[in-house]
Enzyme design. Structure first.
Site, PDB file in Angstrom:
ATOM      1  N   CYS A   8      -4.727  -4.295  -0.776  1.00 35.42           N
ATOM      2  CA  CYS A   8      -4.683  -3.652   0.472  1.00 35.42           C
ATOM      3  C   CYS A   8      -4.424  -4.896   1.514  1.00 35.42           C
ATOM      4  CB  CYS A   8      -5.851  -2.717   1.068  1.00 35.42           C
ATOM      5  SG  CYS A   8      -7.346  -3.733   1.250  1.00 35.42           S
ATOM      6  N   ASN A  11      -8.327  -6.751   2.327  1.00 40.70           N
ATOM      7  CA  ASN A  11      -9.347  -6.692   1.349  1.00 40.70           C
ATOM      8  C   ASN A  11     -10.696  -6.587   1.873  1.00 40.70           C
ATOM      9  OD1 ASN A  11     -10.395  -9.061  -1.420  1.00 40.70           O
ATOM     10  ND2 ASN A  11      -9.800  -6.822  -1.579  1.00 40.70           N
ATOM     11  N   CYS A  13     -11.571  -3.105   3.250  1.00 40.57           N
ATOM     12  CA  CYS A  13     -11.918  -1.967   3.386  1.00 40.57           C
ATOM     13  C   CYS A  13     -11.556  -1.049   1.860  1.00 40.57           C
ATOM     14  CB  CYS A  13     -11.174  -1.043   4.564  1.00 40.57           C
ATOM     15  SG  CYS A  13     -11.803  -1.859   6.085  1.00 40.57           S
ATOM     16  N   ARG A  14     -10.087  -0.825   1.918  1.00 37.01           N
ATOM     17  CA  ARG A  14      -9.635   0.024   0.774  1.00 37.01           C
ATOM     18  C   ARG A  14      -9.759  -0.639  -0.609  1.00 37.01           C
ATOM     19  NH1 ARG A  14      -3.889   1.201   3.453  1.00 37.01           N
ATOM     20  NH2 ARG A  14      -4.350  -0.902   3.891  1.00 37.01           N
ATOM     21  N   SER A  15      -9.139  -1.806  -0.669  1.00 31.75           N
ATOM     22  CA  SER A  15      -9.250  -2.204  -2.113  1.00 31.75           C
ATOM     23  C   SER A  15     -10.693  -2.840  -2.665  1.00 31.75           C
ATOM     24  CB  SER A  15      -8.294  -3.465  -2.141  1.00 31.75           C
ATOM     25  OG  SER A  15      -8.436  -4.705  -1.131  1.00 31.75           O
ATOM     26  N   ASP A 125      -6.042   3.594   6.254  1.00 32.52           N
ATOM     27  CA  ASP A 125      -6.628   2.498   6.269  1.00 32.52           C
ATOM     28  C   ASP A 125      -7.451   2.559   7.423  1.00 32.52           C
ATOM     29  OD1 ASP A 125      -7.631  -0.102   6.825  1.00 32.52           O
ATOM     30  OD2 ASP A 125      -5.692  -1.417   6.958  1.00 32.52           O
TER      31      ASP A 125
END
Length: 156
Positions: A8, A11, A13-15, A125
């Site tokens: 993401c 690096n 939150c999402r990934s 995000d």
């Protein structure tokens, strides 16, 4: 060993959420000796930081470990190490595709390709939207589909 990298922007939150959830699924199926998972960001703003507090909170509620996850930026060595590079949104995918030219054998895809029955193109995000629950639900679904595909493609 099949190696998967979630990517993401920062690096945090999402990934890392995808890394933790996917690693949890892999371990629950006893495939940790066959599948390795990591995450990174296209940017370097948060290098060395743990996942965002709300990412840690939502993973904790699900009893999914995020131990050892620290933000880092995608690096040249990743292109030699990973078999799958999974972008969390179209912008991440575009940034990664610029590097893929020299590494055509690596599968670089958008995470939402693994989430059926939706018109969404990107994992939102939550750093900007604040909706960590929506992101969590999408990532859970996509990780299930991705693991099924990897198992089928690799005879696991």
């Amino acid at each position: 060993m099949v190696k998967v990298l979630f990517v993401c922007l920062g690096n945090i939150c999402r990934s890392p959420m995808a890394e933790a959830i996917f690693r949890d699924r892999v371990e629950k199926e006893g495939l940790q000796n066959h599948i390795e998972v990591d995450s990174a960001g296209t940017g370097k703003w948060h290098q060395g930081e743990p996942p965002h507090a709300e990412t840690r909170g939502i993973l904790g509620k699900s009893e999914i470990s995020y131990e050892g996850i620290r933000a880092r930026q995608v690096e040249e060595g990743d292109w030699k190490k990973f078999d799958y590079i999974i972008a969390m949104d179209r912008k991440n995918l575009q940034d990664l595709k610029a590097y893929q030219v020299a590494h055509k054998d690596i599968k670089v895809v958008k995470f939402m390709d693994y989430v059926p029955n939706t018109d969404q193109q990107d994992v939102p995000d939550p750093y900007y939207s604040g909706n960590f629950d929506e992101t969590h639900e999408l990532i859970q679904e996509g990780c299930n589909t991705l693991l099924k595909e990897i198992k089928q493609e690799n005879g696991l």
